[in-house]
Design an enzyme around this catalytic site. Sequence first.
Site, PDB file in Angstrom:
ATOM      1  N   LYS A  85      -8.053  10.683  -5.237  1.00 17.42           N
ATOM      2  CA  LYS A  85      -7.003  10.197  -6.089  1.00 17.42           C
ATOM      3  C   LYS A  85      -7.785   9.416  -7.503  1.00 17.42           C
ATOM      4  O   LYS A  85      -9.087   8.802  -7.149  1.00 17.42           O
ATOM      5  CB  LYS A  85      -6.160   8.869  -5.471  1.00 17.42           C
ATOM      6  CG  LYS A  85      -5.230   8.142  -6.476  1.00 17.42           C
ATOM      7  CD  LYS A  85      -4.427   7.141  -5.611  1.00 17.42           C
ATOM      8  CE  LYS A  85      -3.519   6.513  -6.386  1.00 17.42           C
ATOM      9  NZ  LYS A  85      -2.641   5.409  -5.685  1.00 17.42           N
ATOM     10  N   SER A 160       2.283   6.012  -5.435  1.00 25.65           N
ATOM     11  CA  SER A 160       1.612   6.548  -6.632  1.00 25.65           C
ATOM     12  C   SER A 160       0.581   7.568  -6.392  1.00 25.65           C
ATOM     13  O   SER A 160       0.260   8.129  -7.160  1.00 25.65           O
ATOM     14  CB  SER A 160       0.869   5.415  -7.202  1.00 25.65           C
ATOM     15  OG  SER A 160      -0.012   4.762  -6.371  1.00 25.65           O
ATOM     16  N   SER A 184       1.659   3.319  -1.284  1.00 28.46           N
ATOM     17  CA  SER A 184       1.443   4.486  -2.219  1.00 28.46           C
ATOM     18  C   SER A 184       0.631   5.613  -1.388  1.00 28.46           C
ATOM     19  O   SER A 184       0.334   6.660  -1.984  1.00 28.46           O
ATOM     20  CB  SER A 184       0.471   4.131  -3.357  1.00 28.46           C
ATOM     21  OG  SER A 184       1.180   3.620  -4.477  1.00 28.46           O
TER      22      SER A 184
HETATM   23  N1  GLN Z   1       5.478   1.474  -5.410  1.00 27.29           N
HETATM   24  C1  GLN Z   1       4.514   0.208  -5.467  1.00 27.29           C
HETATM   25  C2  GLN Z   1       4.336  -0.342  -6.852  1.00 27.29           C
HETATM   26  O1  GLN Z   1       4.625   0.271  -7.864  1.00 27.29           O
HETATM   27  C3  GLN Z   1       3.286   0.656  -4.636  1.00 27.29           C
HETATM   28  C4  GLN Z   1       2.397   1.363  -5.190  1.00 27.29           C
HETATM   29  C5  GLN Z   1       0.944   1.295  -4.605  1.00 27.29           C
HETATM   30  O2  GLN Z   1       1.121   1.281  -3.378  1.00 27.29           O
HETATM   31  N2  GLN Z   1      -0.018   1.507  -5.392  1.00 27.29           N
HETATM   32  O3  GLN Z   1       3.706  -1.264  -7.317  1.00 27.29           O
END
Ligand code: GLN
Length: 492
Positions: A85, A160, A184
């Site tokens: 990532k 994400s 994420s």
């Molecule tokens: N969707 C959550 C956020 O927007 C989690 C994102 C993540 O785990 N990086 O913060």
Amino acid sequence: MNDLTELSLQRAIHGLRQGDFSCRELVEAHLDRIQRLDIDLNAYLFIDGEGALKRAEIADRQLAEWRKSRQSEPPPLLGIPIAVKDILCVKGMPCTCGSKILEGFVPPYDATTVEKLLNAGVIILGKTNTDEFAMGSSTENSAYGVTRNPWNRERVPGGSSGGSAAAVAARLALAALGTDTGGSVRQPASFCGVSGIKPTYGRVSRYGLVAYGSSLDVVGAFGRDVQDVAIIFEQIAGADRRDATTVDLPVPPIQLGQNTDLDSLRIGVPKEYFIPGMQPEVEQAIRQAILHLQELGAVVEEISLPHTEYALPVYYLIAPAEASANLARYDGIRYGQRISAETMWDIFYRTRGKKFGAEVKRRIMLGTYALSAGYYDAYYGKAQKVRTLIKQDFERAFQRVDVIAAPVAPTTAFPFGEHTDDPLAMYLEDVFTLPANLAGVPALAFPVGFDREGLPIGLQLMGNYFQEELLFRIAHAYQLTTDWHLRSPMST
Ligand code: GLN
């Protein structure tokens, strides 16, 4: 073997050692596929074809020597192509975090997780797409275009870490690293029909992971099945003196045999995770999967995690608060992009104003507000207290049950644009994944069915602190006796 991109990690490792195929062939098969499919999917932001082929040649030489001498074992993942990532530092590869503000930034060092995998012999094919600074649930917040879901190109891959999940699902890498601050890894794994682990907070080093919410962030892994995920997890876990929050506990070798007997293991099903408005097919698939675990010998009981409903407001105060502090370093001076101006302040204003995306700005404002004098106690302080209550819910539950089974998300992958005008609707996608981050417990997601439109549905198993192995064992027993994880989204 005709398609080398269809191999499991274990098979690939075995095949390389046997000399059934070369590492060069394995890497080429993936690069070919990336070239054919990624124009459309956009799972990768950066592809290092040349570097990967060079490393493949070195790996092939090492393997050939080992085959001749049969002396000391080669590194465990020698020659295995993976994706990372684009929020983890890989020395010499660009690291954008899906943001324009970091365009052109090339880290001079490896994240600990990356370094560990490189020492284990992996070949990094490239960096995968992400919501900007990992803020999002659909990868639509990337400044470099959306990633498409390999099961349906009109749908989001989740986020994400949507690029990593899509890359593994579409066979553009054998496995991938992601990060999980509020879901994420698990939510994109679920949306893309692959398996993914969010380890215990402190189990895996965050050094070289670009910080979002530092008390929540953890590096995790994606694979075709939980065995592949376990192989990567085993390599990246462990204490690191460069991250003081890592815990110095031994990482037991994860041995997943052929045993499918769950032997009276106690599984709790929290009633708060079945809410009105959730997609009925998701609930059905989850209940069916839990029944299956019961058939394998588990004892299932309903439990309560009474503070679950507060996880969302608590997370969306704490994560932005931490983000507002962490993102202060992008000032146009030290990293990436700069918009020149007369004064230092104008450089800050202009660079941050132009180069951060809308969601990142929203979070910085929310977080700054929550931390500001006069509001600190009412928002941030209160959120921390409720976080403790959420943690205690889990501690109490784990006195009664060994693991907790629940859906990963209330819906399957949604269409592009469905939640982009309504941040709250997007945040609601995270209701089931946030609690594990707030409590710091490990959680594993894996596919347990499909909806009517052919989109995958994921189950998550949450465990007590440092009990990743137990989660892997249960999910492995499930996968030995089902075939959801074997389905592939694309025939080409
Ligand atoms: N969707 C959550 C956020 O927007 C989690 C994102 C993540 O785990 N990086 O913060």
